[in-house]
Design a protein around this motif. Structure first.
Motif, mmCIF file in Angstrom:
data_model
loop_
_atom_site.group_PDB
_atom_site.id
_atom_site.type_symbol
_atom_site.label_atom_id
_atom_site.label_comp_id
_atom_site.label_asym_id
_atom_site.label_seq_id
_atom_site.Cartn_x
_atom_site.Cartn_y
_atom_site.Cartn_z
ATOM 1 N N GLU A 17 86.699 94.981 61.323
ATOM 2 C CA GLU A 17 88.123 94.662 61.520
ATOM 3 C C GLU A 17 88.527 94.844 62.980
ATOM 4 O O GLU A 17 89.259 94.033 63.527
ATOM 5 C CB GLU A 17 88.983 95.539 60.610
ATOM 6 C CG GLU A 17 90.467 95.260 60.714
ATOM 7 C CD GLU A 17 90.842 93.831 60.318
ATOM 8 O OE1 GLU A 17 91.815 93.306 60.891
ATOM 9 O OE2 GLU A 17 90.156 93.225 59.467
ATOM 10 N N ARG A 18 88.028 95.876 63.628
ATOM 11 C CA ARG A 18 88.347 96.095 65.042
ATOM 12 C C ARG A 18 87.754 94.978 65.909
ATOM 13 O O ARG A 18 88.377 94.512 66.850
ATOM 14 C CB ARG A 18 87.814 97.452 65.501
ATOM 15 C CG ARG A 18 88.610 98.613 64.877
ATOM 16 C CD ARG A 18 88.049 99.942 65.257
ATOM 17 N NE ARG A 18 88.298 100.212 66.673
ATOM 18 C CZ ARG A 18 87.799 101.266 67.312
ATOM 19 N NH1 ARG A 18 87.034 102.140 66.674
ATOM 20 N NH2 ARG A 18 88.059 101.459 68.577
ATOM 21 N N ARG B 220 89.849 91.851 65.484
ATOM 22 C CA ARG B 220 91.080 91.920 66.285
ATOM 23 C C ARG B 220 90.784 91.684 67.768
ATOM 24 O O ARG B 220 91.538 90.996 68.463
ATOM 25 C CB ARG B 220 91.760 93.271 66.083
ATOM 26 C CG ARG B 220 92.624 93.283 64.825
ATOM 27 C CD ARG B 220 93.437 94.552 64.710
ATOM 28 N NE ARG B 220 92.660 95.499 63.921
ATOM 29 C CZ ARG B 220 92.483 96.768 64.186
ATOM 30 N NH1 ARG B 220 93.056 97.320 65.207
ATOM 31 N NH2 ARG B 220 91.737 97.533 63.421
ATOM 32 N N SER B 221 89.710 92.261 68.281
ATOM 33 C CA SER B 221 89.373 92.081 69.696
ATOM 34 C C SER B 221 89.058 90.629 70.015
ATOM 35 O O SER B 221 89.484 90.091 71.044
ATOM 36 C CB SER B 221 88.181 92.957 70.079
ATOM 37 O OG SER B 221 88.564 94.302 70.123
ATOM 38 N N ARG C 224 90.136 88.057 68.353
ATOM 39 C CA ARG C 224 91.390 87.321 68.224
ATOM 40 C C ARG C 224 92.217 87.454 69.523
ATOM 41 O O ARG C 224 92.793 86.484 69.997
ATOM 42 C CB ARG C 224 92.181 87.834 67.022
ATOM 43 C CG ARG C 224 93.265 86.885 66.598
ATOM 44 C CD ARG C 224 93.877 87.235 65.272
ATOM 45 N NE ARG C 224 93.539 88.582 64.867
ATOM 46 C CZ ARG C 224 94.250 89.344 64.075
ATOM 47 N NH1 ARG C 224 95.358 88.898 63.583
ATOM 48 N NH2 ARG C 224 93.876 90.555 63.752
#
Length: 170
Positions: free
Chosen positions: A140-141, A144-145, A147
């Motif tokens: 998930e991290r 996000r990065s 994105r």
């Protein structure tokens, strides 16, 4: 005259030829060109000719001034035309395409955010290489990065790969 006695007739004859001086500085006027022309004009009785000349001279000065202004305007127009031609030639040599501005703006945005993009991608690579069992926790991290990188870089967003494809290849 000059300490000699003279008759009244001689004095009258001489008086007609003398200039009447009214002030102590009038003798200085005799030496000026303007006063001399005034005397010559009065003697010649050429006031009408003088008025016509003055009118013509003033018209000449006005036309001469207008010509100077027109020449200055022409000079400025020539300078502006040269500058416009220079700009046209530069734009023509640049061979710009329809979407070039969008591409240049995207490249500028990417360059402005290069440090942040590099930092996030380095972080993703580090976690993908060393994550092992923690891969699901860091996914998930990473997502996000990536994105954020897509948002910061137009070319990164156009790469055609989805974030999940990158993670699957990890």
């Amino acid at each position: 005259m000059n300490d000699s006695p003279v008759t009244l007739a001689i004095l009258k004859s001489l008086g007609e030829k003398l200039i009447d001086i009214h002030s102590q500085h009038a003798t200085l006027q005799i030496n000026t060109e303007e006063f001399q022309f005034l005397v010559v004009d009065n003697v010649a009785k050429s006031t009408a000719l003088k008025a016509g000349y003055l009118t013509s001279f003033l018209r000449y000065k006005k036309v001469k001034n207008e010509l100077r202004k027109i020449k200055e305007q022409a000079k400025q127009a020539h300078i502006e035309a040269d500058f416009n031609q220079f700009q046209f030639d530069e734009l023509h040599q640049a061979s710009l395409t329809a979407d070039e501005q969008v591409n240049l703006e995207a490249e500028q945005q990417q360059l402005e955010n290069a440090e942040e993009i590099k930092r996030r991608l380095t972080w993703c690579r580090t976690y993908l290489r060393g994550a092992g069992a923690e891969r699901n926790l860091t996914g998930e991290r990473i997502f996000r990065s990536v994105r954020v990188c897509r948002f910061l870089s137009y070319s990164f967003a156009r790469s055609g790969q989805s974030t999940s494809e990158c993670l699957d290849r990890g």
